[in-house]
Design an enzyme around this catalytic site. Sequence first.
Site, PDB file in Angstrom:
ATOM      1  N   TRP A 138      -2.925  -2.538  -1.719  1.00 50.88           N
ATOM      2  CA  TRP A 138      -2.473  -3.855  -2.176  1.00 50.88           C
ATOM      3  C   TRP A 138      -3.125  -4.843  -1.212  1.00 50.88           C
ATOM      4  O   TRP A 138      -2.759  -4.919  -0.050  1.00 50.88           O
ATOM      5  CB  TRP A 138      -0.945  -3.914  -2.104  1.00 50.88           C
ATOM      6  CG  TRP A 138      -0.329  -5.136  -2.696  1.00 50.88           C
ATOM      7  CD1 TRP A 138      -0.080  -5.378  -4.016  1.00 50.88           C
ATOM      8  CD2 TRP A 138       0.167  -6.282  -1.981  1.00 50.88           C
ATOM      9  NE1 TRP A 138       0.532  -6.595  -4.169  1.00 50.88           N
ATOM     10  CE2 TRP A 138       0.684  -7.175  -2.942  1.00 50.88           C
ATOM     11  CE3 TRP A 138       0.205  -6.653  -0.638  1.00 50.88           C
ATOM     12  CZ2 TRP A 138       1.244  -8.397  -2.601  1.00 50.88           C
ATOM     13  CZ3 TRP A 138       0.762  -7.872  -0.298  1.00 50.88           C
ATOM     14  CH2 TRP A 138       1.271  -8.732  -1.278  1.00 50.88           C
TER      15      TRP A 138
ATOM     16  N   GLU B 252      18.102 -15.416 -11.638  1.00 49.97           N
ATOM     17  CA  GLU B 252      17.598 -14.063 -11.853  1.00 49.97           C
ATOM     18  C   GLU B 252      16.840 -13.957 -13.183  1.00 49.97           C
ATOM     19  O   GLU B 252      15.783 -13.323 -13.256  1.00 49.97           O
ATOM     20  CB  GLU B 252      18.777 -13.075 -11.787  1.00 49.97           C
ATOM     21  CG  GLU B 252      18.450 -11.623 -12.050  1.00 49.97           C
ATOM     22  CD  GLU B 252      17.443 -11.008 -11.083  1.00 49.97           C
ATOM     23  OE1 GLU B 252      17.066 -11.650 -10.090  1.00 49.97           O
ATOM     24  OE2 GLU B 252      16.997  -9.881 -11.360  1.00 49.97           O
TER      25      GLU B 252
ATOM     26  N   ARG C  42       4.646   0.638  -6.192  1.00 48.21           N
ATOM     27  CA  ARG C  42       4.692  -0.246  -5.025  1.00 48.21           C
ATOM     28  C   ARG C  42       3.763  -1.445  -5.194  1.00 48.21           C
ATOM     29  O   ARG C  42       3.856  -2.407  -4.436  1.00 48.21           O
ATOM     30  CB  ARG C  42       4.268   0.539  -3.767  1.00 48.21           C
ATOM     31  CG  ARG C  42       5.196   1.688  -3.458  1.00 48.21           C
ATOM     32  CD  ARG C  42       4.577   2.622  -2.440  1.00 48.21           C
ATOM     33  NE  ARG C  42       4.445   2.029  -1.138  1.00 48.21           N
ATOM     34  CZ  ARG C  42       5.396   1.988  -0.220  1.00 48.21           C
ATOM     35  NH1 ARG C  42       6.569   2.507  -0.492  1.00 48.21           N
ATOM     36  NH2 ARG C  42       5.184   1.441   0.949  1.00 48.21           N
TER      37      ARG C  42
ATOM     38  N   ASN D 235      -0.971   1.551   5.889  1.00 44.19           N
ATOM     39  CA  ASN D 235      -0.091   0.590   5.229  1.00 44.19           C
ATOM     40  C   ASN D 235       0.455  -0.311   6.323  1.00 44.19           C
ATOM     41  O   ASN D 235       0.920   0.179   7.347  1.00 44.19           O
ATOM     42  CB  ASN D 235       1.046   1.353   4.518  1.00 44.19           C
ATOM     43  CG  ASN D 235       2.125   0.430   3.978  1.00 44.19           C
ATOM     44  OD1 ASN D 235       1.887  -0.736   3.704  1.00 44.19           O
ATOM     45  ND2 ASN D 235       3.321   0.957   3.811  1.00 44.19           N
ATOM     46  N   GLY D 236       0.373  -1.635   6.114  1.00 43.28           N
ATOM     47  CA  GLY D 236       0.854  -2.564   7.139  1.00 43.28           C
ATOM     48  C   GLY D 236      -0.227  -3.588   7.433  1.00 43.28           C
ATOM     49  O   GLY D 236      -1.191  -3.716   6.678  1.00 43.28           O
TER      50      GLY D 236
ATOM     51  N   CYS E 285       0.826  -1.205   0.000  1.00 45.48           N
ATOM     52  CA  CYS E 285       0.000   0.000   0.000  1.00 45.48           C
ATOM     53  C   CYS E 285       0.863   1.259   0.000  1.00 45.48           C
ATOM     54  O   CYS E 285       1.979   1.266   0.519  1.00 45.48           O
ATOM     55  CB  CYS E 285      -0.870   0.022   1.249  1.00 45.48           C
ATOM     56  SG  CYS E 285      -1.872  -1.449   1.394  1.00 45.48           S
TER      57      CYS E 285
ATOM     58  N   LYS F 261      12.904 -12.878 -13.456  1.00 44.93           N
ATOM     59  CA  LYS F 261      12.422 -11.767 -14.296  1.00 44.93           C
ATOM     60  C   LYS F 261      11.285 -12.239 -15.195  1.00 44.93           C
ATOM     61  O   LYS F 261      10.273 -11.567 -15.334  1.00 44.93           O
ATOM     62  CB  LYS F 261      13.544 -11.184 -15.174  1.00 44.93           C
ATOM     63  CG  LYS F 261      14.628 -10.414 -14.472  1.00 44.93           C
ATOM     64  CD  LYS F 261      14.205  -9.061 -13.934  1.00 44.93           C
ATOM     65  CE  LYS F 261      13.733  -9.168 -12.525  1.00 44.93           C
ATOM     66  NZ  LYS F 261      14.637  -8.953 -11.448  1.00 44.93           N
TER      67      LYS F 261
ATOM     68  N   HIS G  29      19.600 -34.509 -12.728  1.00 41.04           N
ATOM     69  CA  HIS G  29      19.100 -35.252 -11.560  1.00 41.04           C
ATOM     70  C   HIS G  29      17.589 -35.124 -11.412  1.00 41.04           C
ATOM     71  O   HIS G  29      17.070 -35.124 -10.304  1.00 41.04           O
ATOM     72  CB  HIS G  29      19.807 -34.770 -10.292  1.00 41.04           C
ATOM     73  CG  HIS G  29      21.269 -35.068 -10.311  1.00 41.04           C
ATOM     74  ND1 HIS G  29      21.780 -36.331 -10.121  1.00 41.04           N
ATOM     75  CD2 HIS G  29      22.333 -34.267 -10.563  1.00 41.04           C
ATOM     76  CE1 HIS G  29      23.094 -36.301 -10.220  1.00 41.04           C
ATOM     77  NE2 HIS G  29      23.462 -35.058 -10.494  1.00 41.04           N
TER      78      HIS G  29
ATOM     79  N   GLU H  51       8.075 -12.956 -13.114  1.00 41.69           N
ATOM     80  CA  GLU H  51       7.354 -11.850 -12.483  1.00 41.69           C
ATOM     81  C   GLU H  51       6.748 -10.879 -13.474  1.00 41.69           C
ATOM     82  O   GLU H  51       5.688 -10.322 -13.211  1.00 41.69           O
ATOM     83  CB  GLU H  51       8.195 -11.129 -11.422  1.00 41.69           C
ATOM     84  CG  GLU H  51       9.379 -10.366 -11.900  1.00 41.69           C
ATOM     85  CD  GLU H  51      10.129  -9.665 -10.769  1.00 41.69           C
ATOM     86  OE1 GLU H  51       9.551  -9.384  -9.715  1.00 41.69           O
ATOM     87  OE2 GLU H  51      11.323  -9.391 -10.963  1.00 41.69           O
TER      88      GLU H  51
ATOM     89  N   LYS I 271       6.552  -3.361  -5.211  1.00 35.36           N
ATOM     90  CA  LYS I 271       7.967  -3.017  -5.325  1.00 35.36           C
ATOM     91  C   LYS I 271       8.657  -3.127  -3.974  1.00 35.36           C
ATOM     92  O   LYS I 271       9.766  -3.600  -3.859  1.00 35.36           O
ATOM     93  CB  LYS I 271       8.094  -1.596  -5.870  1.00 35.36           C
ATOM     94  CG  LYS I 271       9.522  -1.095  -6.022  1.00 35.36           C
ATOM     95  CD  LYS I 271      10.231  -1.830  -7.126  1.00 35.36           C
ATOM     96  CE  LYS I 271      11.658  -1.354  -7.322  1.00 35.36           C
ATOM     97  NZ  LYS I 271      12.412  -2.306  -8.158  1.00 35.36           N
TER      98      LYS I 271
HETATM   99  C1  AGP Z   1      12.790  -8.103  -8.003  1.00 36.62           C
HETATM  100  O1  AGP Z   1      12.578  -8.087  -9.371  1.00 36.62           O
HETATM  101  C2  AGP Z   1      11.641  -8.407  -7.202  1.00 36.62           C
HETATM  102  N1  AGP Z   1      10.552  -7.570  -7.517  1.00 36.62           N
HETATM  103  C3  AGP Z   1      11.816  -8.748  -5.744  1.00 36.62           C
HETATM  104  O2  AGP Z   1      12.255 -10.063  -5.726  1.00 36.62           O
HETATM  105  C4  AGP Z   1      12.768  -7.879  -4.866  1.00 36.62           C
HETATM  106  O3  AGP Z   1      14.085  -8.049  -5.284  1.00 36.62           O
HETATM  107  C5  AGP Z   1      12.600  -8.296  -3.388  1.00 36.62           C
HETATM  108  O4  AGP Z   1      11.288  -8.032  -2.985  1.00 36.62           O
HETATM  109  C6  AGP Z   1      13.572  -7.610  -2.475  1.00 36.62           C
HETATM  110  O5  AGP Z   1      13.407  -6.232  -2.476  1.00 36.62           O
HETATM  111  P1  AGP Z   1      14.511  -5.277  -1.851  1.00 36.62           P
HETATM  112  O6  AGP Z   1      15.750  -5.436  -2.659  1.00 36.62           O
HETATM  113  O7  AGP Z   1      13.924  -3.901  -1.997  1.00 36.62           O
HETATM  114  O8  AGP Z   1      14.699  -5.669  -0.434  1.00 36.62           O
END
Ligand code: AGP
Length: 637
Positions: free
Chosen positions: A74, A509, A27, A100-101, A2, A513, A532, A516, A632
Site C-alpha cells: 500500500w 456513518e 488490508r 510493513n510500516g 501492507c 460508508k 446554518h 468509502e 482495512k
Molecule cells: C470503516 O469503514 C473504515 N474503513 C475505517 O474508518 C475504520 O473504522 C478505521 O480505520 C478504524 O479502524 P479500527 O476500528 O480497526 O481501529
Amino acid sequence: MCGIAGYIGHKDADQVLVVALERLKYRGYDSAGIAVIDNREIHLRRGVGKLKALSDLLERSPAPGTCGIAHTRWATHGAPTEANCHPHLSGDERIAVVHNGIIENHEELRRRLQAQGCVFRSETDTEVIPHLIAQYYNASPVRDPLAAIRQAVAGLEGSFAIAVMFADHPGRIIAARLGSPLLVGRGRRSPGAHSDRIAKADDRRRTDGGTPVDQRELMVASDVPALLPHASEVCFLADGQIADLGPHGVRLFTLDGKPEEARFKAIEVTADAVSKGSYDTFMAKEIAEQPSVLARLVDSRLNGGRLVDPDLGLDLAKVNHIVFLACGTSWHAALLGKRFLEHLARVHVEVDISSEYRYRNPVASGGTLVVSISQSGETADTLAGLRLARAKFIPVVSLVNVVTSTIARESNGVMPLLAGPEIGVASTKAYTAQVLALLLFAAQVARAKGLLDATAEAALVAACRALPEQAAATLAGAEDAVIEAADLFAAAQATVFLGRGGEHPTALEGALKLKEIAYVHAVGYPAGEFKHGPIALVSSHLPVICMCPKDALYEKMLSNLQEVRARAGRVIAVGEQGDRHLPELADLVFPVAKAGDDLLQPILSVLPLQRYAYHVARRRDCDVDQPRNLAKSVTVE
Ligand code: AGP
C-alpha cells in the site's frame, strides 16, 4: 496497509504465498511481490495492480522453491510501480526484505548508504533495510544473519514489521517487529513427513547446508487468515522481538539478542470464516451476518436473564471521567457510547479522535478511564493514544474485535466484540457490535454506580434480546426500497445524511460508508445544524437521507425534512415500519423495525444505509471490499 507473508515447508512456496496474499488483500494494496529461494538463488516476481497480475506472472514464470517471502504493498513512499514493489533486494541480490510500516529516517540512511556506494533501485523507504543488513552481514567474518538484522534495525526510526531471507541460508526466514503487527504460524508435525516430496525438500536443504528439517511448516504473516490452512498454531510477536524460523524451528529474541520463549496458541479462526461463502462480496456477507453477531454478543453477556459484567480489572464505581479513543467508524460508535454513558451512568465523557488525542497533552484526573475502540486492534493512532494514556497512568480498557491484537494486549481490560473476522474494508458488523457492546458497557458502569435497578436492567435485557430478530427483519424489509433508491440516486454526485440525537452518528456513518465504497461525496450533519449553512447545497439533484425514528426528536426531524422538501431536495426517510407520515413527505422510505429501547435504535437504523452504500457502489462499478486508496487496518500514521 501492507501485508507480509512468509513460508518454509515442503510445498511450493509461490503457491502457498499467493493464497496468503489473497487473504491479506483486505488490508488494502496496490501491488504485490514474492521472493523464493531455490538453489541458493533468490527468485523475484512482482506485479503492479491487482494480485492477479502477480499470479498470472507466476503461472507464466513460476518461482521454484519451498521457502519464500511475499508482500502486498500500500504505497506510501513512491508510486505503485514494479520497482517500488516489495520484496526489495540488497545490491548483491543475496538478501530479500518485505516491510510493513514507515522508516522515518530513510532519507538520511539512503544518503549515507549512497555515499558508501549503494545503488538504489526504488523510491521506497524500505530499500534502505536490505542495503543496511547487507553492509553488516558482509562486514562480519562470521556472516551471521541474525546479528546483521539486529544491527540494521537498531538504526531504523519509525515503525516496522519485516521478514528477511538470505540466499546463503535457504530454509530460513528472520522476522522482526517494532510497531507494526507480525505473527509466526506453525503447522502440525506432519505424519507423512517421509513422503517423496518432503524427502526431496529435506535433501535440498541438506545440500544447501541446512540441518534436517523440523517437519512442521512455518509461516510469518501480518494477520492470522494468511496462515490458513498451513498453520495450526500462532505466536504473536511483541514489539521489539525477532523471530528466527528455520530447520531448528522457531527461536525468539529481543532486539538486543536476549532469547525469549515463543508461546504458541491454537488458531481458532477457520478458513471458512475468512471466505465469502455464497456471497458475492465480503461486505454483503458481513452485513447479512449482523443478526447472528448481535445474538452472539447478547448471549455472551447474559446469564439467567441478568447482565453479566466482564472483569475489566478496575473499580468502575470510581470512574468519573471517560475518554473514548477511536478512528473512523469506531469513532462514530464512540459518539453513541457517550450518549449511553451519560444517559445510563451519568458519567462525564469525551470522545476523541485518536490522531488528535495523541498529539495533545490531555488532562487526566484520578477517576479518568480511557476506552479505546478498534475493530482491528492495530490502528496505529489508537494504539499511540492508548500508550500515551498508560504513560500518564490512566487505566485503559478496549473494545476490540481481534482479541489477539496489540491494542487488546496492551490494555488493562478487554471487551471483545465477537463479530468474527471482518474482511471488507468498510466496517459493518463490527460497527453494530461496537454500539451494542458500548451499551452493555454503559449498563455495567451504571450498575457499578448503583444507577441501574432491576426493573431497568430487565427492560434493557429484553430490548437487547429482541435486537437480532429486529435486525433480520430490517435487512429484509428495507431491501426493496434500498434497491429502488440506489437505482434512482446512484449517479448523484453528492448525498447528505441528517440525524438528531442517537441518529447523528448514524448519519455520519451512512455518509462514511457511501464515500468509502461508492466514491460519492457524502456528509452527515446534526439535522438542527443544517440550516446554518449546508442547506445551501439543497437542489433537485441532491438526495438527502433523513433519519426519522419515532423518538423524542421525531417532530423536529420532520420539520428538517420539510425544509429540504421546500427547497426541492430529494428526500429518503429512514423511519419506523408502518409510519404513516413519512411516505407522504419523502420520495422513498427505508422502513426499520422499532427497537425495544430508543438507545438501541441506531443499531437498526444504520442497516439500510450499509445496504444503500453497497448497492450504489455496485451500480458505480466499485470494488466494495477493497475500495481504492483504503486499507482495512491502518498501521501507519
Ligand atoms: C470503516 O469503514 C473504515 N474503513 C475505517 O474508518 C475504520 O473504522 C478505521 O480505520 C478504524 O479502524 P479500527 O476500528 O480497526 O481501529
